[in-house]
Design a protein around this motif. Structure first.
Motif, mmCIF file in Angstrom:
data_model
loop_
_atom_site.group_PDB
_atom_site.id
_atom_site.type_symbol
_atom_site.label_atom_id
_atom_site.label_comp_id
_atom_site.label_asym_id
_atom_site.label_seq_id
_atom_site.Cartn_x
_atom_site.Cartn_y
_atom_site.Cartn_z
ATOM 1 N N SER A 140 -64.977 188.797 48.651
ATOM 2 C CA SER A 140 -64.909 188.697 47.186
ATOM 3 C C SER A 140 -64.229 189.919 46.583
ATOM 4 O O SER A 140 -64.346 191.023 47.107
ATOM 5 N N ASP A 141 -63.543 189.678 45.472
ATOM 6 C CA ASP A 141 -63.068 190.823 44.710
ATOM 7 C C ASP A 141 -64.108 191.135 43.641
ATOM 8 O O ASP A 141 -65.035 190.370 43.414
ATOM 9 N N ILE A 142 -63.968 192.283 43.030
ATOM 10 C CA ILE A 142 -64.906 192.705 41.997
ATOM 11 C C ILE A 142 -64.188 192.569 40.662
ATOM 12 O O ILE A 142 -63.208 193.263 40.394
ATOM 13 N N ASP A 143 -64.665 191.616 39.853
ATOM 14 C CA ASP A 143 -64.039 191.312 38.572
ATOM 15 C C ASP A 143 -64.565 192.255 37.500
ATOM 16 O O ASP A 143 -65.776 192.343 37.268
ATOM 17 N N ILE A 144 -63.633 192.939 36.849
ATOM 18 C CA ILE A 144 -63.956 193.887 35.793
ATOM 19 C C ILE A 144 -63.163 193.509 34.549
ATOM 20 O O ILE A 144 -61.950 193.297 34.616
ATOM 21 N N PHE A 145 -63.858 193.412 33.429
ATOM 22 C CA PHE A 145 -63.225 193.093 32.156
ATOM 23 C C PHE A 145 -63.221 194.344 31.290
ATOM 24 O O PHE A 145 -64.260 194.974 31.093
ATOM 25 N N LEU A 146 -62.042 194.718 30.785
ATOM 26 C CA LEU A 146 -61.899 195.885 29.923
ATOM 27 C C LEU A 146 -61.164 195.492 28.651
ATOM 28 O O LEU A 146 -60.158 194.781 28.703
ATOM 29 N N VAL A 147 -61.673 195.980 27.520
ATOM 30 C CA VAL A 147 -60.985 195.794 26.243
ATOM 31 C C VAL A 147 -60.353 197.125 25.882
ATOM 32 O O VAL A 147 -61.040 198.126 25.681
ATOM 33 N N ARG A 148 -59.044 197.079 25.845
ATOM 34 C CA ARG A 148 -58.239 198.282 25.561
ATOM 35 C C ARG A 148 -58.270 198.590 24.067
ATOM 36 O O ARG A 148 -58.052 197.710 23.245
ATOM 37 N N PRO A 149 -58.540 199.861 23.721
ATOM 38 C CA PRO A 149 -58.526 200.216 22.299
ATOM 39 C C PRO A 149 -57.112 200.108 21.728
ATOM 40 O O PRO A 149 -56.126 200.213 22.457
ATOM 41 N N GLY A 150 -57.029 199.903 20.413
ATOM 42 C CA GLY A 150 -55.741 199.694 19.751
ATOM 43 C C GLY A 150 -54.773 200.846 19.868
ATOM 44 O O GLY A 150 -53.588 200.643 20.092
ATOM 45 N N GLU A 151 -55.226 202.049 19.728
ATOM 46 C CA GLU A 151 -54.345 203.219 19.703
ATOM 47 C C GLU A 151 -54.509 204.029 20.984
ATOM 48 O O GLU A 151 -55.232 205.026 21.006
ATOM 49 N N VAL A 152 -53.850 203.608 22.041
ATOM 50 C CA VAL A 152 -53.919 204.360 23.294
ATOM 51 C C VAL A 152 -52.550 204.321 23.966
ATOM 52 O O VAL A 152 -51.859 203.299 23.944
ATOM 53 N N ASP A 153 -52.153 205.441 24.518
ATOM 54 C CA ASP A 153 -50.883 205.559 25.226
ATOM 55 C C ASP A 153 -50.899 204.661 26.463
ATOM 56 O O ASP A 153 -51.868 204.666 27.229
ATOM 57 N N ASP A 154 -49.818 203.896 26.669
ATOM 58 C CA ASP A 154 -49.734 202.973 27.807
ATOM 59 C C ASP A 154 -49.924 203.687 29.140
ATOM 60 O O ASP A 154 -50.612 203.186 30.029
ATOM 61 N N GLN A 155 -49.290 204.839 29.298
ATOM 62 C CA GLN A 155 -49.373 205.582 30.559
ATOM 63 C C GLN A 155 -50.800 206.064 30.811
ATOM 64 O O GLN A 155 -51.314 205.938 31.925
ATOM 65 N N VAL A 156 -51.441 206.603 29.792
ATOM 66 C CA VAL A 156 -52.826 207.087 29.929
ATOM 67 C C VAL A 156 -53.743 205.939 30.329
ATOM 68 O O VAL A 156 -54.525 206.046 31.276
#
Length: 178
Positions: free
Chosen positions: A93-109
């Motif tokens: 099995s893989d480990i499913d992780i859900f993340l909600v990215r904040p609106g103002e964040v640098d793509d690279q970071v």
């Protein structure tokens, strides 16, 4: 890695395992009303190691929480979902992780943080992480997505307010307002 859950087995097989655990001292057997009753022996030297194995899923959630809390740009919301959250993992099995990215964040970071987390999950568990990441605006606009329903139903929240996603899915909520 198996992160908890239930397994099926024959009654004979279960009795054999219990008898072996009694013989090894990790389980105590007593007769109650003519029926065998079993109890974990928490005084056994192996008890801490056994409990650590039993609590693998909560340990994983704790590490996810600790790790994402330390990020320079933490997620608005994060949850473990899928077979790992339901206690139905297998070695493949893989480990499913859900993340909600904040609106103002640098793509690279953000990308570096997520990549690092994926590598850490692999080291912690031996299983590959499958990270589903959505922008906060996407989630707010489409709260009734089927995957989001699965996260609400089975998810173990490790970042953000525990009811954040549930509130978005409540009936009568106007689109675009949490």
């Amino acid at each position: 890695m198996r992160l908890g859950g239930t397994s099926k087995g024959s009654l004979t097989g279960i009795r054999k395992v219990l008898n072996r655990l009694v013989a090894e001292g990790t389980v105590d057997r007593e007769t109650v009303a003519g029926v065998g009753a079993y109890r974990f022996n928490d005084e056994h030297l192996a008890a801490p190691a056994i409990l650590a194995l039993v609590n693998l899923r909560s340990s994983l959630v704790g590490r996810l929480e600790e790790t994402t809390r330390s990020w320079g740009a933490p997620p608005v919301f994060g949850a473990l979902f899928g077979s790992a959250a339901r206690g139905q993992m297998t070695g493949d099995s893989d480990i499913d992780i859900f993340l909600v990215r904040p609106g103002e964040v640098d793509d690279q970071v953000w990308g570096d943080q997520v990549a690092s987390l994926s590598g850490q999950v692999r080291r912690w568990t031996g299983n590959r992480a499958e990270v589903l990441e959505l922008d906060e605006a996407e989630v707010v606009e489409h709260p009734d997505d089927l995957v989001l329903g699965e996260v609400v139903r089975d998810g173990l929240v490790f970042a953000g307010p525990p009811t954040w996603l549930v509130r978005l899915q409540r009936p009568g909520r106007r689109r675009g307002t949490p």
